[in-house]
Design an enzyme around this catalytic site. Structure first.
Site, PDB file in Angstrom:
ATOM      1  N   GLY A   1       0.804  -1.217   0.000  1.00  0.00           N
ATOM      2  CA  GLY A   1       0.000   0.000   0.000  1.00  0.00           C
ATOM      3  C   GLY A   1       0.831   1.257   0.000  1.00  0.00           C
ATOM      4  O   GLY A   1       1.336   1.706  -1.032  1.00  0.00           O
ATOM      5  N   CYS A   2       1.012   1.834   1.184  1.00  0.00           N
ATOM      6  CA  CYS A   2       1.640   3.149   1.277  1.00  0.00           C
ATOM      7  C   CYS A   2       3.137   3.122   1.003  1.00  0.00           C
ATOM      8  O   CYS A   2       3.691   4.119   0.516  1.00  0.00           O
ATOM      9  CB  CYS A   2       1.348   3.767   2.638  1.00  0.00           C
ATOM     10  N   VAL A   3       3.812   2.003   1.274  1.00  0.00           N
ATOM     11  CA  VAL A   3       5.234   1.925   0.932  1.00  0.00           C
ATOM     12  C   VAL A   3       5.400   1.932  -0.585  1.00  0.00           C
ATOM     13  O   VAL A   3       6.216   2.681  -1.129  1.00  0.00           O
ATOM     14  CB  VAL A   3       5.888   0.666   1.539  1.00  0.00           C
TER      15      VAL A   3
END
Length: 206
Positions: free
Chosen positions: A148-150
């Site tokens: 996701g955010c990585v």
């Protein structure tokens, strides 16, 4: 080499190498991923432990360290389509204990916290301008979740002209499938994926 690796090796996987002036980014290490009662629980204690060791190495060389989190208005007025799509984001409304820093990761006075509303730490924030003003040419990425955010932060780091390096042991996800697939994809197209020992040795050489 598997058929998949052989296929991708024909076109992808070139190494960029490390930059000369890195910053460390710890993406969204918050309590929600560590509390078994929470929908977002991912059992990622080892990823946090790895990130903390890298954090210590970065501070030893006086490199910038940046923590990110997701914070929404109590009524989620700023959540947009991401909030509509991802149900567990309700835990990140301002004041919810699931959005707090986990044990062992209290921000230091010499660290910057970037609060965001969307997956990438660059989208809608001052991160790119801040890194540029600090003379940073590359980012070391750790955090949650890998898929996701990585991953979103990795793609945007590359798009903004920073060299992205993702540390395998210092990233985590709720399942090994998305975790490994995302590491494979980032290594192929956007970043170098390295081990914790490699990144600490690199920091020690600075």
């Amino acid at each position: 080499m598997t058929a998949l690796e052989e296929n991708y090796a024909r076109a992808f996987g070139q190494k960029i190498g490390f930059g000369k002036a890195p910053a460390l980014i710890l993406v969204d290490f918050v309590e929600a991923y560590f509390d078994p009662a929470c929908d977002l629980y991912a059992g990622v204690d080892e990823a946090l432990a790895s990130a903390l060791r890298i954090r210590a190495a970065a501070h030893a060389k006086r490199r910038p360290v940046i923590l990110t989190n997701v914070v929404y208005h109590p009524a989620a007025m700023d959540g947009g389509r991401f909030y509509e799509k991802s149900r567990p984001l309700r835990y990140f409304r301002r004041g919810d204990p699931m959005g707090a820093w986990p044990r062992g990761l209290e921000p230091r006075d010499d660290e910057l916290v970037i609060s965001k509303q969307y997956p990438s730490a660059f989208f809608g924030t001052s991160l790119a301008s801040t890194l540029t003003s600090l003379g940073v040419d590359s980012v070391i990425l750790t955090g949650l979740s890998t898929s996701g955010c990585v991953r979103a932060t990795c793609v945007d780091a590359m798009s903004h002209g920073f060299i992205p390096t993702v540390v395998r042991e210092a990233c985590g996800d709720r399942h090994s499938g998305p975790h490994e697939a995302s590491l494979f994809d980032m290594e192929a197209k956007y970043a170098d994926v390295v081990g914790e020992s490699d990144i600490i040795a690199y920091l020690d050489r600075l």
